[in-house]
Design a protein around this motif. Structure first.
Motif, short mmCIF file in Angstrom:
data_model
loop_
_atom_site.label_atom_id
_atom_site.label_comp_id
_atom_site.label_asym_id
_atom_site.label_seq_id
_atom_site.Cartn_x
_atom_site.Cartn_y
_atom_site.Cartn_z
N ILE A 10 0.82 -1.22 0.00
CA ILE A 10 0.00 0.00 0.00
C ILE A 10 0.85 1.26 0.00
O ILE A 10 0.64 2.17 -0.78
CB ILE A 10 -0.94 0.01 1.23
CG1 ILE A 10 -1.93 -1.13 1.15
CG2 ILE A 10 -1.66 1.35 1.35
CD1 ILE A 10 -2.90 -1.02 -0.01
N PHE A 11 1.82 1.34 0.91
CA PHE A 11 2.56 2.58 1.10
C PHE A 11 3.76 2.66 0.18
O PHE A 11 4.40 1.66 -0.12
CB PHE A 11 3.04 2.69 2.55
CG PHE A 11 1.95 2.51 3.55
CD1 PHE A 11 0.81 3.29 3.50
CD2 PHE A 11 2.03 1.56 4.54
CE1 PHE A 11 -0.21 3.13 4.41
CE2 PHE A 11 1.02 1.38 5.45
CZ PHE A 11 -0.10 2.17 5.40
N TYR A 12 4.05 3.90 -0.22
CA TYR A 12 5.27 4.13 -0.99
C TYR A 12 6.28 4.86 -0.12
O TYR A 12 5.96 5.88 0.50
CB TYR A 12 4.97 4.99 -2.23
CG TYR A 12 6.23 5.49 -2.88
CD1 TYR A 12 7.02 4.62 -3.63
CD2 TYR A 12 6.65 6.80 -2.73
CE1 TYR A 12 8.19 5.06 -4.22
CE2 TYR A 12 7.82 7.25 -3.31
CZ TYR A 12 8.59 6.38 -4.06
OH TYR A 12 9.75 6.81 -4.63
N GLY A 16 12.36 2.76 1.98
CA GLY A 16 11.98 1.48 2.55
C GLY A 16 11.57 1.55 4.01
O GLY A 16 11.54 0.53 4.70
N MET A 17 11.27 2.76 4.49
CA MET A 17 10.85 2.91 5.88
C MET A 17 9.41 2.45 6.05
O MET A 17 8.58 2.60 5.15
CB MET A 17 10.99 4.37 6.33
CG MET A 17 12.41 4.88 6.31
SD MET A 17 12.52 6.65 6.72
CE MET A 17 12.12 6.62 8.45
N ARG A 18 9.11 1.91 7.22
CA ARG A 18 7.75 1.54 7.54
C ARG A 18 6.96 2.78 7.94
O ARG A 18 7.54 3.82 8.24
CB ARG A 18 7.75 0.49 8.66
CG ARG A 18 8.25 -0.88 8.19
CD ARG A 18 8.56 -1.79 9.34
NE ARG A 18 9.76 -1.37 10.05
CZ ARG A 18 10.30 -2.05 11.06
NH1 ARG A 18 9.72 -3.17 11.48
NH2 ARG A 18 11.37 -1.61 11.66
N GLN A 26 8.48 12.39 10.37
CA GLN A 26 7.70 13.56 9.95
C GLN A 26 7.53 14.55 11.08
O GLN A 26 7.44 15.76 10.87
CB GLN A 26 6.33 13.09 9.45
CG GLN A 26 5.46 14.18 8.86
CD GLN A 26 5.72 14.37 7.38
OE1 GLN A 26 6.67 13.81 6.84
NE2 GLN A 26 4.91 15.17 6.73
N LEU A 27 7.49 14.05 12.32
CA LEU A 27 7.26 14.92 13.46
C LEU A 27 8.51 15.67 13.90
O LEU A 27 8.42 16.63 14.68
CB LEU A 27 6.72 14.10 14.65
CG LEU A 27 5.38 13.38 14.42
CD1 LEU A 27 4.94 12.69 15.70
CD2 LEU A 27 4.31 14.33 13.92
N ASP A 28 9.67 15.25 13.40
CA ASP A 28 10.93 15.86 13.84
C ASP A 28 10.93 17.38 13.70
O ASP A 28 11.42 18.11 14.58
CB ASP A 28 12.11 15.29 13.05
CG ASP A 28 12.50 13.90 13.50
OD1 ASP A 28 12.00 13.45 14.56
OD2 ASP A 28 13.29 13.24 12.81
#
Length: 331
Positions: A10-12, A16-18, A26-28
């Motif tokens: 599903i995810f791109y 290769g991160m989950r 993203q929160l960094d």
């Protein structure tokens, strides 16, 4: 049913991160060196990530599940990366984990004056009717400067249903999942009530690049506009502390580090052990006592701390003939 098995379909992600790793990353950009409480900290992965920064001095986690808190404790205490960070961390950073309920108003947490509270994929584990109590506690009672909430985007679930028509929710413990519109309406109402502004983001793009259904996970960053005036009374129940851990650090000053480095490694810098000394330096060595070590200042690390280091250790170090450092080993 749980959908983790389908994530890679599903995810791109070009690295290769989950999804959970990308969410934390993203929160960094929204997290600074603040006193931080992670509500629903689970196994402590996000706290570990914050602890890999040198900017924090206090990070706490709260979870209702005692078993995952024990796992979180192990992840934090036995994190081998901290051994590598020890020499660069100059001040204490305390990690505390608490066993408790996010709906309860704990006086102990209030007194810790958190500047940032995160709830990462937490709200969907509560009943919808419990969200008012959660917000009263987090936004009203604890009332930090900033709050970050992430939660699944149910609009994105259309992709999971394509793989499994029986798909309902992403995790067996989820009580609901907000659509983008529902999340916007809920966060707007909360922000207006408790005097916060909002910024929205998303993480977890579909591999096709299609954003018509948004991102897998939706994010709202709340920033306090003004304090929320309240007369809330703390619950009588005490919170249970599971972990109190100080991350390894090197509290020495830069000047003391330089002095220690030179003393421990003087043989590496000593003129007596160099092969490229000239006649002038031979003559200098002949004037020294056997227990005196002479070193070229230009060969030493961290020159900028040298003058201050000598002032604080004048009984051992001195400038010799302008260009050399004299170390007395017989001190």
């Amino acid at each position: 049913m749980e959908i983790k098995a389908y994530e890679n379909d599903i995810f791109y992600d070009n690295m290769g991160m989950r999804l959970w790793e990308r969410r934390h990353q993203q929160l960094d950009k929204y997290i600074e060196k603040e006193r931080t409480l992670d509500i629903g900290c689970n196994d402590g992965k996000f706290i570990q990530r914050l602890a890999h920064s040198l900017d924090f001095n206090f990070i706490a986690g709260l979870d209702i599940d005692l078993e995952v808190l024990k796992e979180a404790s192990d992840n934090i205490v036995y994190d081998q990366i901290q051994d590598c960070l020890r020499s660069n961390r100059k001040t204490e950073c305390w990690i505390k984990l608490f066993h408790g309920n996010a709906l309860k108003k704990y006086k102990q947490l209030k007194q810790m004056n958190f500047e940032l509270i995160t709830l990462i994929e937490v709200v969907e584990h509560l009943q919808l009717e419990q969200l008012d109590d959660l917000c009263e506690n987090v936004f009203g009672y604890l009332n930090p400067q900033r709050i970050i909430i992430t939660t699944p985007n149910s609009d994105f679930n259309v992709y999971f249903k394509q793989l499994n028509p029986k798909f309902v929710l992403r995790h067996p413990d989820h009580k609901f999942e907000f659509s983008q519109q529902e999340f916007l309406e809920w966060t707007t109402t909360v922000a207006q009530k408790y005097h916060y502004s909002t910024i929205y983001e998303g993480v977890g793009q579909h591999k096709s690049g299609d954003l018509s259904n948004g991102y897998a996970s939706q994010i709202c960053i709340f920033t306090k506009i003004k304090d929320y005036q309240n007369n809330f009374v703390a619950d009588q129940e005490d919170i249970q502390q599971i972990l109190q851990h100080c991350l390894p650090y090197d509290g020495r000053s830069d000047q003391q580090k330089l002095a220690d480095d030179i003393i421990m490694n003087y043989s590496r810098f000593s003129l007596q052990n160099l092969n490229d000394i000239d006649d002038f330096e031979y003559d200098l060595l002949s004037q020294l006592d056997d227990r005196d070590i002479l070193m070229r200042i230009k060969d030493l690390p961290r020159h900028e701390y040298l003058e201050e280091m000598i002032k604080k250790n004048s009984n051992r170090f001195s400038i010799y003939q302008n260009d050399y450092l004299l170390l007395k080993l017989n001190y």
